[in-house]
Design an enzyme around this catalytic site. Structure first.
Site, short mmCIF file in Angstrom:
data_model
loop_
_atom_site.label_atom_id
_atom_site.label_comp_id
_atom_site.label_asym_id
_atom_site.label_seq_id
_atom_site.Cartn_x
_atom_site.Cartn_y
_atom_site.Cartn_z
N GLU A 37 -4.85 2.35 -4.15
CA GLU A 37 -3.39 2.42 -4.05
C GLU A 37 -2.80 1.12 -3.53
O GLU A 37 -1.64 1.07 -3.12
CB GLU A 37 -2.99 3.57 -3.13
CG GLU A 37 -3.34 3.39 -1.66
CD GLU A 37 -4.73 3.91 -1.31
OE1 GLU A 37 -4.96 4.27 -0.15
OE2 GLU A 37 -5.59 3.95 -2.22
N ASP A 39 -2.07 9.40 -10.34
CA ASP A 39 -1.97 8.37 -11.38
C ASP A 39 -0.53 8.15 -11.80
O ASP A 39 -0.10 7.00 -12.03
CB ASP A 39 -2.81 8.77 -12.60
CG ASP A 39 -4.30 8.66 -12.34
OD1 ASP A 39 -4.69 8.05 -11.32
OD2 ASP A 39 -5.08 9.19 -13.16
N ASP A 66 0.85 -1.20 0.00
CA ASP A 66 0.00 0.00 0.00
C ASP A 66 0.89 1.25 0.00
O ASP A 66 1.84 1.35 0.77
CB ASP A 66 -0.91 -0.01 1.24
CG ASP A 66 -1.88 1.15 1.24
OD1 ASP A 66 -2.99 0.98 0.70
OD2 ASP A 66 -1.53 2.23 1.78
N HIS A 119 -5.33 14.27 -8.87
CA HIS A 119 -5.38 12.85 -9.25
C HIS A 119 -4.43 12.53 -10.41
O HIS A 119 -4.01 11.37 -10.56
CB HIS A 119 -6.81 12.46 -9.61
CG HIS A 119 -7.73 12.42 -8.43
ND1 HIS A 119 -7.78 11.35 -7.57
CD2 HIS A 119 -8.61 13.34 -7.96
CE1 HIS A 119 -8.67 11.59 -6.61
NE2 HIS A 119 -9.19 12.79 -6.82
N ASN A 174 -3.02 12.81 -3.51
CA ASN A 174 -4.13 13.23 -4.37
C ASN A 174 -4.69 14.58 -3.94
O ASN A 174 -4.99 15.44 -4.79
CB ASN A 174 -5.25 12.18 -4.34
CG ASN A 174 -4.99 11.03 -5.29
OD1 ASN A 174 -4.30 11.20 -6.30
ND2 ASN A 174 -5.52 9.87 -4.98
#
Length: 266
Positions: A182, A156, A139, A152, A147
């Site tokens: 994630e 990404d 994670d 975002h 974010n």
């Protein structure tokens, strides 16, 4: 008509036109033969003309038929190219659909559907051959903060960067998949828990060295991981993965950027 034939006709015409031969006993027969020859010549010329016309018509019909055939052939070739192109497009579309159904569109990693199939196969193999394997949940640390602060699009980019690192670091027979958000799932085949911990520790160090350029700043990344070795007879998702998830929670509570394990027994 040959030159000799033309000369003979000219001589006959001269004899018939000469008054001196008007009362010759053969003049009437010669004149009849001459006119008969002219009629036969005219008939022959008509036949030749008809034959030539027929041949021209046959040639024209043949050319027209050939042109029609060529037109049909070109049309069929065009239709064949269109059909081949459509079939190729459908094959590519079906391959894309098949890949989309088993891979994450952002990172290109396998998705949950593909992981489920691999886990079933690995569990069966482990049962038949007593072959060990370890599951790991990885994670990204503070991904929500990334974010929220950077948007975002940067998030990404972080996911894609991590996916590339994992694909480069893991072995060919390991499976790395995007598990959701994630989180990433790693299936380490033929791997005991301690060896898996060594692999994940090295991977986390490699991830910590990744940097993402955000404007004039540089964004660093860390991740936490939880590992669990599969136990004979247990369900990979309900048991092995759940223990890996608990180990991940322990890693986060212990300060992140580390991996924790669950005991092989107990």
């Amino acid at each position: 008509m040959t030159r000799e034939d033309a000369a003979l006709l000219s001589r006959v015409e001269s004899l018939l036109a000469d008054p001196a031969h008007a009362r010759h006993p053969l003049r009437q027969a010669l004149e009849a033969l001459y006119h008969h020859h002219l009629e036969e010549k005219a008939r022959l010329e008509r036949l030749v003309s008809i034959s030539d016309g027929y041949q021209r018509l046959a040639v024209e019909n043949q050319q027209s038929a050939r042109q029609g055939y060529d037109k049909i052939r070109r049309r069929q070739e065009k239709l064949s190219r269109i059909s081949d192109g459509y079939q190729q497009l459908m094959r590519e579309h079906n391959l894309a659909l098949a890949r989309d159904s088993t891979h994450d569109s952002l990172t290109g990693l396998p998705n949950r559907r593909m992981v489920d199939e691999h886990l079933k196969q690995e569990a069966q193999r482990a049962t038949r051959h007593a072959a060990p394997y370890t599951l790991a949940i990885l994670d990204i640390d503070h991904f929500k903060r990334i974010n929220d602060r950077h948007g975002h699009e940067i998030g990404d980019r972080v996911l894609v960067a991590i996916a590339r690192v994992m694909q480069g670091e893991l072995r060919e027979y390991d499976l790395c998949a995007r598990w959701g958000g994630e989180e990433f799932l790693l299936l380490l085949a033929e791997t005991r828990l301690e060896e898996a911990r060594t692999i994940l520790t090295r991977l986390l160090r490699r991830l910590a060295a990744v940097s993402i350029e955000v404007g004039d700043a540089t964004l660093s990344i860390t991740a936490s991981a939880g590992l669990s070795e599969h136990r004979a007879g247990e369900d990979p998702l309900d048991d092995t993965l759940q223990r890996a998830d608990r180990a991940l929670l322990q890693a986060k509570r212990s300060g992140r950027n580390r991996c924790c394990i669950t005991p092989t027994r107990g």
